[in-house]
Motif scaffolding. Structure first.
Motif, PDB file in Angstrom:
ATOM      1  N   THR A   1       6.098 -12.478   3.884  1.00 35.37           N
ATOM      2  CA  THR A   1       6.960 -13.424   3.288  1.00 35.37           C
ATOM      3  C   THR A   1       6.512 -14.641   3.759  1.00 35.37           C
ATOM      4  N   ASP A   2       5.430 -15.143   4.457  1.00 38.30           N
ATOM      5  CA  ASP A   2       5.106 -16.352   4.798  1.00 38.30           C
ATOM      6  C   ASP A   2       4.154 -17.170   3.898  1.00 38.30           C
ATOM      7  N   GLY A   3       4.033 -16.668   2.618  1.00 34.69           N
ATOM      8  CA  GLY A   3       2.957 -17.227   1.649  1.00 34.69           C
ATOM      9  C   GLY A   3       3.803 -17.936   0.650  1.00 34.69           C
ATOM     10  N   ARG A   4       2.992 -18.238  -0.369  1.00 34.94           N
ATOM     11  CA  ARG A   4       3.371 -18.881  -1.740  1.00 34.94           C
ATOM     12  C   ARG A   4       4.476 -17.936  -2.408  1.00 34.94           C
ATOM     13  N   LEU A   5       4.082 -16.635  -2.322  1.00 36.18           N
ATOM     14  CA  LEU A   5       4.886 -15.621  -2.987  1.00 36.18           C
ATOM     15  C   LEU A   5       4.913 -14.434  -1.755  1.00 36.18           C
TER      16      LEU A   5
END
Ligand code: ATP
Length: 158
Positions: A70-74
Motif C-alpha cells: 500500500t505504499d505506492g500510487r495505488l
C-alpha cells in the motif's frame, strides 16, 4: 480476439515492460498472469510494483494467497491462487477486484469462475534461455484501450 505480443531477452526487460504498463493502470484494474514455473511472473509483478512506486520487496505470495502493498500510487493486491486449485467456494475476491487498487492474480485459471469478465490476461511463455514472449489479451473495452495506449504511446511494437 485482440492480442498484443512482445519478446524480452532478459529479466530486466520483462520488469521494465511491467513498470511501463503500471503507468497506465487505475484503481479497480485486474491483471491475470499465467506462465510456467520460472517463466518470469514474479519478475513481472516486481516491475509492476516498482512502476506503481512501491518500495517494499515483492515476493511470491504462494503460501499466503494474497499480499498487499500500500505504499505506492495505488495499492497492489498480489494473489497467487495456485494452492486454491479449482475451488468453487466464494473466497471474497470481488472486494479486491472492485476495490481501490490494482489486483494481479497468478494461476488465475484456478478461479476462472470468480474472475471479472473485463480484465487483462497476460501470458509469459518461455521461448529459450533468456527469451520470453509476453502476450497481452485484453478483455473488455477498458483493457483494449489500455493495451493500445501502452503498445502505441510507449512505442512498444505489437
Ligand atoms: N526475459 C526474461 N524475463 C523474465 N525472467 C527471465 C528472463 N530471462 C531469464 N529470466 C529468469 O527467469 C527466472 C524467472 O523467475 P520468476 O521467479 O520471475 O518466475 P515465476 O514465473 O514467478 O516462477 P515461479 O512460478 O516458480 O514463482 C529468473 O531467474 C529470471 O532471471
Amino acid at each position: 480476439m485482440d492480442q498484443f505480443e512482445i519478446k524480452t531477452t532478459n529479466p530486466e526487460e520483462t520488469g521494465n515492460m511491467a513498470m511501463k504498463l503500471a503507468q497506465h493502470l487505475q484503481a479497480g484494474d485486474v491483471i491475470t498472469l499465467e506462465g510456467d514455473l520460472g517463466a518470469g511472473k514474479t519478475t513481472f509483478v516486481k516491475g509492476l510494483a516498482k512502476g506503481l512506486g512501491i518500495g517494499r520487496t515483492v515476493n511470491s505470495p504462494t503460501f499466503t494467497i494474497m499480499k498487499e502493498y500500500t505504499d505506492g500510487r495505488l495499492p497492489l493486491y498480489h494473489m497467487d491462487v495456485y494452492r486454491i486449485e479449482n475451488s468453487d467456494e466464494d473466497l471474497g475476491f470481488d472486494e479486491f477486484f472492485d476495490g481501490d487498487g490494482v489486483t494481479v492474480v497468478e494461476w488465475a485459471h484456478y478461479i476462472e469462475d470468480q474472475l471479472p469478465e473485463e480484465r487483462l490476461d497476460v501470458f509469459i511463455r518461455y521461448i529459450q534461455d533468456n527469451t520470453r514472449s509476453l502476450i497481452f489479451r485484453p478483455k473488455g473495452k477498458r483493457y483494449i484501450k489500455l493495451c493500445k495506449e501502452f503498445f502505441t504511446d510507449d512505442g512498444i511494437s505489437d
